[in-house]
Scaffold this active site. Structure first.
Site, short mmCIF file in Angstrom:
data_model
loop_
_atom_site.label_atom_id
_atom_site.label_comp_id
_atom_site.label_asym_id
_atom_site.label_seq_id
_atom_site.Cartn_x
_atom_site.Cartn_y
_atom_site.Cartn_z
N GLN A 86 -20.93 -32.31 55.69
CA GLN A 86 -22.09 -31.25 56.07
C GLN A 86 -22.57 -31.40 57.38
OE1 GLN A 86 -23.57 -29.05 54.12
NE2 GLN A 86 -22.76 -29.22 52.34
N SER A 87 -21.71 -31.48 58.46
CA SER A 87 -22.14 -31.27 59.77
C SER A 87 -22.97 -30.05 60.03
CB SER A 87 -20.69 -31.95 60.53
OG SER A 87 -21.27 -31.48 62.03
N ASN A 88 -23.92 -30.16 60.67
CA ASN A 88 -24.77 -29.22 61.39
C ASN A 88 -24.12 -28.81 62.59
OD1 ASN A 88 -27.28 -29.14 59.56
ND2 ASN A 88 -27.62 -31.03 60.52
N ALA A 90 -20.96 -28.97 63.28
CA ALA A 90 -19.65 -28.09 62.86
C ALA A 90 -19.90 -26.81 62.72
CB ALA A 90 -19.07 -28.85 61.61
#
Ligand SMILES: *Cc1c(COP(=O)(O)O)cnc(C)c1O
Length: 342
Positions: A86-88, A90
């Site tokens: 859930q990387s912002n 990325a």
């Protein structure tokens, strides 16, 4: 920033670094009167780093202005980065790549112990695919950066020009975005005649904190007024990586300057069981800000840091009469990935 006179400061000149603008201009600083009255202590203000127009917004866009700038300057056709599922960072790399016409590959690891459908497919992951990114799904134990370098080399062998950014976009070049933001905060405080006793931020990969510190040192201001609530590693780890990144960033701005140990203030009280693992304080902070001011925090970064701010105000650490600035860093899509927590 408080007692230091805010006049006669040197501006930061970052014009020699390649940059591709992704923000529409300065983000606002807003007072939160209802929350401040509710807590009954210090006056709370927010710097709206979530109000950045591209791809759902968030703090990574400031870093990406310099990262994408460098990628385009070296003739890249593909940008690749790493992160948790859930990387912002990325998600915003994928959005910025779409905006400038680069291909994007994301190496996402299952480092956070969650496997429910919302976490795996909703929130940032949904948006990554809408932005057209190619997602590599790796187990939590994988070395994402090593995988990314190998994949980049395979693409290079086919004639592609690949630019790889580290976790959180927190290379020294990426951190320049937050040195620039430090100058923006100083300008806005001066114009509004506000002096902040304390600036509270989340510290994940440490790049936002490092960039702000580098900017403050370059402007002759005291960076220990910035408290970073670590949400990723323990205090010793966060302190070491933030100090190192701040020094590397400052080297780019002015090689004669140095960041000292005592310039980096880290608080680990809100980390809980670790990165991406919810805490009661985070859940309460998200609900409190939403219900008093209509503003949205995220479950992984800003929710935990804001819990630290609330604790600081209610315990009197940030006393009545003081002004505290919270950097709202974005991450709204994460709420949908953590739906079950609310
Ligand atoms: C990445 C991120 C942070 C932390 O920034 P770092 O530079 O990694 O320390 C804070 N808030 C949100 C919403 C983020 O996505």
């Amino acid at each position: 920033m408080n007692s230091t006179p805010l006049t006669g400061l040197a501006r930061l000149d970052l014009s020699r670094f390649p940059r591709r603008e992704l923000l529409e201009g300065p983000t606002p600083i807003q007072h939160l009167p209802r929350l401040s009255a509710h807590l009954g202590g210090a006056n709370i203000y927010v710097k709206r780093e979530d109000l950045t127009g591209l791809g759902g917004g968030g703090n990574k866009l400031r870093k990406l202005e310099f990262l994408i700038g460098e990628a385009l300057a070296v003739g890249a056709d593909t940008i690749m980065t790493v992160g948790a599922r859930q990387s912002n960072h990325a998600r915003l790399t994928a959005a910025a790549a779409a905006r400038v016409g680069l291909q994007c590959e994301l190496v996402l690891t299952r480092t956070v112990p969650r496997s429910d459908h919302d976490y795996m497919e909703n929130g940032n992951v949904l948006l990554d695919s809408l932005f057209g990114a190619h997602v590599h799904d790796l187990p939590g134990s994988a070395n994402a950066l090593q995988f990314a370098e190998q994949r980049a080399n395979a693409l290079r062998a086919q004639g592609r020009n690949v630019y790889v950014c580290p976790l959180g976009g927190s290379s020294p070049v990426g951190c320049l975005g937050y040195a620039d933001c430090a100058a923006e905060i100083v300008d806005q405080s001066r114009a509004a005649e506000l002096s902040f006793d304390r600036i509270v931020i989340p510290n994940g990969s440490g790049g936002m904190h490092a960039g702000l510190i580098a900017g403050f040192v370059a402007l002759g201001l005291d960076p220990s007024r910035i408290t970073g609530f670590t949400v990723y590693g323990d205090a010793a780890h966060a302190h070491a990586t933030t100090l190192d990144k701040a020094n590397q960033t400052l080297q780019l701005i002015d090689p004669n300057l140095r960041v000292n140990q005592s310039d980096v203030s880290i608080d680990e009280a809100q980390l809980g069981q670790g990165y991406g693992i919810p805490t009661d304080g985070m859940r309460a902070a998200v609900r409190l800000l939403a219900s008093t001011e209509g503003l949205l925090l995220d479950p992984v970064y800003s929710g935990k840091a804001f819990a630290g701010l609330v604790e600081g105000v209610t315990s009197g650490k940030y006393a009545a009469g003081q002004k505290v600035l919270f950097v709202m860093s974005g991450g709204l899509p994460g709420l949908f990935a953590y739906r079950g927590e609310f």
